[in-house]
Every structure is written in structure tokens, then in C-alpha cells.
Design an enzyme around this catalytic site. Structure first.
Site, PDB file in Angstrom:
ATOM      1  N   ASP A 254     -33.492 -18.186  21.284  1.00  0.00           N
ATOM      2  CA  ASP A 254     -34.846 -18.401  20.760  1.00  0.00           C
ATOM      3  C   ASP A 254     -35.855 -18.552  21.888  1.00  0.00           C
ATOM      4  O   ASP A 254     -37.059 -18.584  21.631  1.00  0.00           O
ATOM      5  CB  ASP A 254     -34.882 -19.651  19.869  1.00  0.00           C
ATOM      6  CG  ASP A 254     -34.361 -20.878  20.580  1.00  0.00           C
ATOM      7  OD1 ASP A 254     -33.177 -20.874  20.962  1.00  0.00           O
ATOM      8  OD2 ASP A 254     -35.133 -21.830  20.783  1.00  0.00           O
ATOM      9  N   ASN A 255     -35.383 -18.657  23.113  1.00  0.00           N
ATOM     10  CA  ASN A 255     -36.302 -18.786  24.242  1.00  0.00           C
ATOM     11  C   ASN A 255     -36.387 -17.496  25.039  1.00  0.00           C
ATOM     12  O   ASN A 255     -36.707 -17.508  26.227  1.00  0.00           O
ATOM     13  CB  ASN A 255     -35.868 -19.949  25.142  1.00  0.00           C
ATOM     14  CG  ASN A 255     -36.040 -21.298  24.456  1.00  0.00           C
ATOM     15  OD1 ASN A 255     -36.825 -21.420  23.517  1.00  0.00           O
ATOM     16  ND2 ASN A 255     -35.319 -22.305  24.901  1.00  0.00           N
TER      17      ASN A 255
END
Ligand code: AMP
Ligand code: MG
Length: 485
Positions: A254-255
């Protein structure tokens, strides 16, 4: 209100409605300016005068623009562990702006209060965590490495409680988009649950192509072409991190943004003394996101992205899998090419010369053995290439001999120009960052502004700023960085 910034409605609002939830920033009790990035404001075509209560209210979350403000949904693998629903727990997208460069940027307020995705979180952020993101993201921009940017930090006037009461703040993040690998994972997960075909993945892919690679919309296989473009961008990005000793620290899926921008600055750090296994993050004891693991972790995340794309690649599952694997398999080669090209610039070697490989091998080996200061080593090498005497050092002798032979083969002027443009004279050293944030926490922003100014043009260093680049004294070394959210 919100008249200060010509917001457009966010493109996420055109996606199926389960990609986001309505979320309003929570007004802070006593907002005040901490830092406003006038240069970035100018580049975005925004007003550069921060001297207005309207802009302060807007960027601190007190007066959100009219229209829909949203928090985005996403999934992700956190340290390899699947989390089906994360989403922006403490951040709100308040719109987007069309900049003079012809590009569109998301404007995102981070730390602006809990959203429907906040779960047990307070939705807030500490001043020092937001200043850290501001400082390091602007340092990345100074290094010309793709990154989300920081337009402002405003203090909320309210404490947030972490390991004690800390000043709270809101960061205004500017990004080409907030489409993460985890956003595609989320789309694929929802599609799988509903069994209506890849409706959401397709909608997201179409939006992503429009935003990032509009030319690919005409490609014969636009989704595969887009995926390949993402792979290529990550191969370039990670090589650029490695070449300046940047350790992201939390490369959860998600990063990682499909834009190829560095995103989510938590416990990230630039290494001082070289160590292939370097880890700073306090929450990464196992070293999953260590310096040397970054390329393979990026590839792992890209595999998760490919899985999400499979139904768009081909109706036939086996064929889809094959083309996905072929596209993913380009990563190591692209990464190696980017890294080699970057090393050639850093060392002033002739581009593409096969004799460079042994020089690289000696470089890594000797850096590992000597644990030299990564940044200053290349600065010194540039000085030597420029004719300065080098003190004999036995450990470096084999490398120096091989390097000098390579340098001789290159045009001297070109070699020096490449080295000067590729070897920063200053990085955001951990101990300086920590000292700066501690001072800011006590209300003294002078060190912060001084460090920011020096990092804006890291390929030059004023003699008066030499102390900012000096390696840490033994008692100053930072061994661990914290999310300190
Ligand atoms: P990060 O580690 O910053 O990538 O965040 C991981 C997840 O935790 C994201 O869904 C964040 O929105 C959420 N999160 C982090 N801090 C907070 C907070 N203080 N309040 C609510 N959600 C948070
Ligand atoms: Mg994150």
C-alpha cells in the site's frame, strides 16, 4: 471558501463508489502555519502568498473546499501480511489541481482527523512526523528522484497522544495520484467477492492510464502496456533510491504508487556509513525492508500488482499468467540497467562499457568492507577525478586502480559533469533530521528551514553548511528511526 486554490473535483469520484468514502477534515482548534512551500505553490500555479487566513484554514482542515472530500479505500500486504481493508484512516483528498506543467495533482491533507477508515486510530499526526515527511520528500525532490511533494505543514493547536502529548499537525501532500499497488489489490478483492468480472480493476486501470500514461490508451493491449510501464517506473525509482543510499523502511504494497513516485515517508532514512543490510526502522527488526532487499521487495509488490491485473491481461487464465510473468520478469533486467547507468554517472565511467562491471563489483565489495560514508565517498571521488590528490589507502587500492583505468577511457569533461550531477554533496542525515525535529518540537524552526534550504539543491553545498553534511559523531549516530506517527 476554498477560493484560494482552484480545486477540480477528484478523479476518484468517477470510480465505483466503493473506492472511497466521504470524509471531512475535522477543524483544528487553533491552526497556525509551520511551513509553506512557496516554490512548490508556484510550480503548481497556486497562490504563493500564505499570509491569508483562508489558505491556513483550508490547509489545516478548518475550511475544506466545497464539493466532495474523500478518503480512499485500499488493501495491502503489510510486512507480507495481507490486510484486505486499510484505506486513508487519517487523510482526506480535497481535490486536485491542474498545474502549468500540464499535469494534474491530488491535494491530500494528512493528519486532518479520523475518516471512516480510521478504526481505532485518532486520525491525527504529530508535528515531528509531518515535518519529517516534508523534509525528506523535499530532499528527494532536490535529488530529482520522483516523489510526492509537501506543500505545507500547519499545526492544529491540539495535542496528539503517542508516547506522551505531542503537538499535532496536518501535512498537505501533493501527488500525481494516490493509486497504490494496494488500491489495485483492493479492486481485485472486491471484484472477486462479487463475481461480476473485473469491473473495478478495469475502472481503476482506465483511470490510472488516463492519469499517468494517456498514450497507452491507444496501445494494442493497454492494460499490459500500463503494467509494464509501472514495472519500468519502479525499476528506475528503486535504482535511484539505491544510488543515494535511501532506505524507504515500509515498502508495504500500500506504500507503493503506480505513478512511480516515492510515497509514505515513515521511518525512511539515508544511510551514513555503507551497509548492505542496513535497516533503521524500529518496526523492521527482521530486516524485510533492508537496503539490499529493496529491489526484490519492489518486485514482490509488482507480482501482487500483476495478480490483480490478471483478468485484464487475457480471458484465458494460463495465457494471462504467462504474459504477467513475462512482464514481471523484465524488472531485474530493467533495475540492473538503471543501476548500472547510475553507477556509471556516479563514477564518471563510459556509459555501457562492459569493462565497468568489475569496477562496480569492487566498489560494492570495498564499500561493504570499509563501511565508508556512502555520500561523502562519491563526493571525494569527484574531487579526485577533478585532480585532487588521493591519500593512499590500501583497502581501496584495487578499486582505485580499476576505477582510474575506466575514468581514463572517458572524456574528462563529460565524466566530471556526470559525477557532479549524480553525487549529492548533502543528504538528509538522520542525526540532523532528528536534531531539527527536536528543535521544531520545542518551537524553534530555524534549523528546519536551514536544512530544507540546503537540501533543495543538494548538488551544491555552501561552505557555511558543511556541518549539515558532516557524518555523525559516534554519540550522534541514529541507529533506529520510528514511524512516530
Ligand atoms: P502507514 O503505516 O502510514 O502506511 O499507515 C497504515 C494504515 O494505518 C493506513 O490505513 C493509515 O491510514 C492508518 N493510520 C495510520 N495512523 C493512523 C491514525 N493516527 N489514525 C487513523 N489511521 C491511521
Ligand atoms: Mg501508508
Amino acid at each position: 471558501m476554498g477560493a484560494e486554490i482552484p480545486f477540480r473535483e477528484s478523479f476518484y469520484l468517477g470510480l465505483p463508489s466503493d473506492f472511497y468514502k466521504a470524509a471531512e477534515p475535522s477543524p483544528p482548534p487553533a491552526p497556525h502555519w509551520v511551513v509553506f512551500n512557496e516554490r512548490l505553490a508556484r510550480d503548481l500555479g497556486l497562490p504563493q502568498n500564505s499570509d491569508t487566513p483562508d489558505l491556513l484554514n483550508l490547509l489545516s482542515g478548518g475550511a475544506p473546499p466545497d464539493g466532495d472530500n474523500i478518503a480512499l479505500a485500499y488493501s495491502g500486504h503489510q510486512f507480507g501480511v495481507w490486510n484486505p481493508l486499510m484505506g486513508d484512516g487519517r487523510a482526506v483528498i480535497v481535490g486536485e489541481v491542474a498545474a502549468p506543467d500540464g499535469r494534474i495533482y491530488d491535494i491530500h491533507l494528512k493528519g486532518s482527523g479520523p475518516t471512516p477508515f480510521a478504526r481505532r486510530g485518532d486520525g491525527r499526526a504529530t508535528l515531528s512526523a509531518m515535518l519529517r515527511e516534508y523534509l525528506v520528500s523535499e530532499a528527494m525532490a532536490g535529488l530529482k528522484i520522483p516523489t510526492t511533494r509537501s506543500l505545507a505543514v500547519t499545526a492544529t493547536g491540539a495535542p496528539v497522544f503517542r508516547d506522551g502529548a505531542r503537538p499535532g499537525a496536518v501535512l498537505t501532500r501533493v501527488a500525481r495520484s494516490h493509486i497504490r499497488v494496494g488500491t489495485f489489490q483492493y479492486a481485485a478483492g472486491r471484484d472477486a467477492a462479487e463475481e461480476q468480472g473485473p469491473v473495478r480493476v478495469r475502472a481503476l486501470a482506465d483511470a490510472a492510464i488516463l492519469r499517468h500514461d494517456p498514450d497507452l490508451a491507444q496501445a494494442e493491449q493497454p492494460y499490459l502496456a500500463f503494467y509494464r510501464a509501472v514495472v519500468a517506473r519502479q525499476a528506475s525509482l528503486i535504482a535511484q533510491w539505491m544510488l543515494v543510499g535511501f532506505i524507504h523502511g515500509v515498502m508495504n504494497s500500500d506504500n507503493m504508487a503506480v505513478s512511480g513516485e516515492t510515497i509514505d515517508f515513515g521511518p525512511c532514512a539515508f544511510m551514513d556509513s555503507f551497509n548492505m543490510r542496513q535497516v533503521y526502522s524500529s518496526i523492521d527488526a527482521a530486516g524485510r525492508y533492508a537496503y539490499k532487499n529493496q529491489p526484490s521487495i519492489a518486485q514482490w509488490n509488482l507480482a501482487r500488482l500483476a495478480e490483480s491485473f490478471l483478468p485484464l491481461f487475457h480471458d484465458d487464465e494460463a495465457t494471462a499468467l504467462r504474459v504477467a510473468q513475462e512482464a514481471l520478469a523484465t524488472f531485474p533486467t530493467l533495475y540492473a540497467q538503471n543501476l548500472a547507468a547510475g553507477l556509471e554517472r556516479k563514477l564518471g565511467l563510459r556509459p555501457g562499457d562492459p569493462d565497468n562491471e568489475p569496477v562496480f563489483a569492487l566498489l560494492w565489495k570495498t564499500l561493504g568492507e570499509t563501511r565508508a560514508d556512502f555520500t561523502n565517498f562519491f563526493v571525494r571521488l569527484t574531487e579526485i577525478a577533478d585532480g585532487e590528490d588521493a591519500a593512499p589507502d590500501e583497502a581501496w587500492a584495487p578499486f582505485m586502480e580499476a576505477w582510474r583505468a575506466g575514468l581514463e577511457k572517458n572524456c574528462r569533461i563529460e565524466a566530471l559533469a556526470a559525477m557532479r550531477a549524480a553525487n549529492p554533496k548533502i543528504i538528509a542525515r538522520n542525526h540532523r533530521v532528528e536534531q531539527t525535529l527536536a528543535a521544531a518540537n520545542d518551537g524553534d524552526l530555524k534549523p528546519f528551514h536551514r536544512l530544507c534550504a540546503a537540501l533543495r539543491n543538494p548538488f551544491e553545498l555552501a561552505p557555511a553548511d558543511a556541518d549539515l553534511q558532516a557524518p555523525p559523531k559516534p554519540e550522534e549516530v541514529v541507529h533506529e528511526t520510528f514511524c512516530g506517527t
